[in-house]
Design a protein around this motif. Structure first.
Motif, PDB file in Angstrom:
ATOM      1  N   PHE A 112       0.785  -1.318  -0.225  1.00 31.83           N
ATOM      2  CA  PHE A 112       0.046  -0.058  -0.105  1.00 31.83           C
ATOM      3  C   PHE A 112       0.944   1.266   0.002  1.00 31.83           C
ATOM      4  O   PHE A 112       0.124   2.278  -0.101  1.00 31.83           O
ATOM      5  CB  PHE A 112      -0.941   0.025   1.296  1.00 31.83           C
ATOM      6  CG  PHE A 112      -1.625  -1.324   1.414  1.00 31.83           C
ATOM      7  CD1 PHE A 112      -2.861  -1.621   0.479  1.00 31.83           C
ATOM      8  CD2 PHE A 112      -1.614  -2.007   2.567  1.00 31.83           C
ATOM      9  CE1 PHE A 112      -3.487  -2.575   0.658  1.00 31.83           C
ATOM     10  CE2 PHE A 112      -2.460  -3.194   2.702  1.00 31.83           C
ATOM     11  CZ  PHE A 112      -3.431  -3.467   1.782  1.00 31.83           C
TER      12      PHE A 112
ATOM     13  N   LYS B 131       0.099   4.385   2.439  1.00 27.34           N
ATOM     14  CA  LYS B 131      -1.127   3.994   3.413  1.00 27.34           C
ATOM     15  C   LYS B 131      -0.738   2.903   4.197  1.00 27.34           C
ATOM     16  O   LYS B 131      -1.576   2.769   4.954  1.00 27.34           O
ATOM     17  CB  LYS B 131      -2.337   3.695   2.236  1.00 27.34           C
ATOM     18  CG  LYS B 131      -3.077   4.759   1.609  1.00 27.34           C
ATOM     19  CD  LYS B 131      -3.855   4.170   0.563  1.00 27.34           C
ATOM     20  CE  LYS B 131      -4.625   5.357  -0.054  1.00 27.34           C
ATOM     21  NZ  LYS B 131      -5.673   4.744  -0.795  1.00 27.34           N
TER      22      LYS B 131
ATOM     23  N   VAL C 172      -0.852   4.046   7.786  1.00 31.56           N
ATOM     24  CA  VAL C 172      -1.786   4.260   8.031  1.00 31.56           C
ATOM     25  C   VAL C 172      -2.763   2.999   8.450  1.00 31.56           C
ATOM     26  O   VAL C 172      -3.266   2.821   9.461  1.00 31.56           O
ATOM     27  CB  VAL C 172      -2.832   5.065   7.216  1.00 31.56           C
ATOM     28  CG1 VAL C 172      -4.200   5.368   7.828  1.00 31.56           C
ATOM     29  CG2 VAL C 172      -2.080   6.319   6.843  1.00 31.56           C
ATOM     30  N   TYR C 173      -2.572   2.028   7.653  1.00 32.08           N
ATOM     31  CA  TYR C 173      -3.143   0.815   7.769  1.00 32.08           C
ATOM     32  C   TYR C 173      -2.587   0.065   9.243  1.00 32.08           C
ATOM     33  O   TYR C 173      -3.262  -0.693   9.991  1.00 32.08           O
ATOM     34  CB  TYR C 173      -2.979  -0.266   6.731  1.00 32.08           C
ATOM     35  CG  TYR C 173      -3.766   0.450   5.526  1.00 32.08           C
ATOM     36  CD1 TYR C 173      -5.205   0.716   5.838  1.00 32.08           C
ATOM     37  CD2 TYR C 173      -3.752   0.131   4.214  1.00 32.08           C
ATOM     38  CE1 TYR C 173      -6.284   0.983   5.017  1.00 32.08           C
ATOM     39  CE2 TYR C 173      -4.573   0.382   3.259  1.00 32.08           C
ATOM     40  CZ  TYR C 173      -5.909   0.960   3.618  1.00 32.08           C
ATOM     41  OH  TYR C 173      -6.653   1.377   2.453  1.00 32.08           O
TER      42      TYR C 173
END
Length: 204
Positions: free
Chosen positions: A77, A80, A83-84
Motif C-alpha cells: 500500500f 497508506k 496508516v493501515y
C-alpha cells in the motif's frame, strides 16, 4: 511506526509506574466508561502496563512481529501502509475490550491494562501474511508453524477466557487476534487467498 508505538508505550508506562493518578486515569474500567463516558479508556489502557515484565514481553513481541506486518503493508500500500498499520494496532486495542466492556460495565472493580490486544492483532496479521513463518516460545526450542500456533492460541485463549482464571486478559487476546485477521483480510482480500493457497500447497 512500530518503533514509535513502542517508544510511546514505554514512555507512558514508565510514567504511570511512578504516578498512580496517571495509571488510574488511563486504565480500562468498563464502569467508568459506561457511567462517566470515559470513552478514551478504550485506547488509553494500551499505553500502560501492570509491571516491567508485562511491558517488556508485550514490547518484545510487538517488535518481533510489528516490523514484518509493517513492511508487508508498506510494500502493498506504500504510504497508506503506515496508516493501515496504525489502524490495525489501535483497532486491536479498542476492539479487544468490547466483550469485557459489555460484561463488566456495571462492575467498578474490574480493570485492565496493557497492549496485549493490539499485539495479538499484529501477531495474527503476521500469521496471515507470512504463514510459512515459525513462532518460537521461550520454553519450546523448536519453532511452531505459524498457522498451527494460531489455532492453538485461539483455542487456549477462548478456553481460558471462559474459565476465567488468573489475572491475564484472555478475552482481549482472543478478540485482538480475531480483529487482526478480519482487518487484514478487509484491506486486501487477496491476503486471505494467498494464505489459503499456501495451506493447500502443504496438504496437496
Amino acid at each position: 511506526m512500530t518503533i514509535f508505538l513502542i517508544a510511546l508505550t514505554v514512555l507512558i508506562s514508565i510514567l504511570a509506574f511512578n504516578r498512580r493518578d496517571i495509571f488510574d486515569k488511563l486504565k480500562f474500567n468498563a464502569y467508568y466508561i459506561h457511567k462517566d463516558k470515559d470513552w478514551y479508556r478504550f485506547l488509553s489502557y494500551g499505553l500502560i502496563h501492570a509491571d516491567w515484565t508485562h511491558l517488556l514481553i508485550n514490547m518484545f513481541v510487538l517488535y518481533s512481529f510489528g516490523e514484518i506486518v509493517e513492511q508487508f503493508f508498506i510494500y502493498y500500500f506504500e504510504f497508506k501502509g503506515y496508516v493501515y498499520f496504525l489502524l490495525l494496532y489501535l483497532g486491536g486495542i479498542g476492539f479487544s475490550t468490547l466483550f469485557d466492556y459489555r460484561k463488566y460495565k456495571n462492575d467498578i472493580y474490574y480493570n485492565a491494562v496493557g497492549a496485549s490486544g493490539a499485539v495479538s492483532a499484529v501477531v495474527f496479521a503476521s500469521i496471515l501474511l507470512y504463514p510459512a513463518g515459525k513462532i518460537f516460545l521461550f520454553f519450546i526450542p523448536i519453532g511452531i508453524p505459524a498457522p498451527i500456533f494460531g489455532i492453538l492460541y485461539l483455542v487456549y485463549s477462548a478456553y481460558s477466557a471462559k474459565k476465567g482464571t488468573g489475572n491475564i486478559g484472555h478475552s482481549a487476546h482472543f478478540w485482538g487476534a480475531i480483529f487482526g485477521i478480519v482487518f487484514t483480510v478487509a484491506i486486501n482480500p487477496s491476503f486471505f487467498l494467498l494464505f489459503v493457497d499456501y495451506l493447500a500447497g502443504i496438504f496437496s
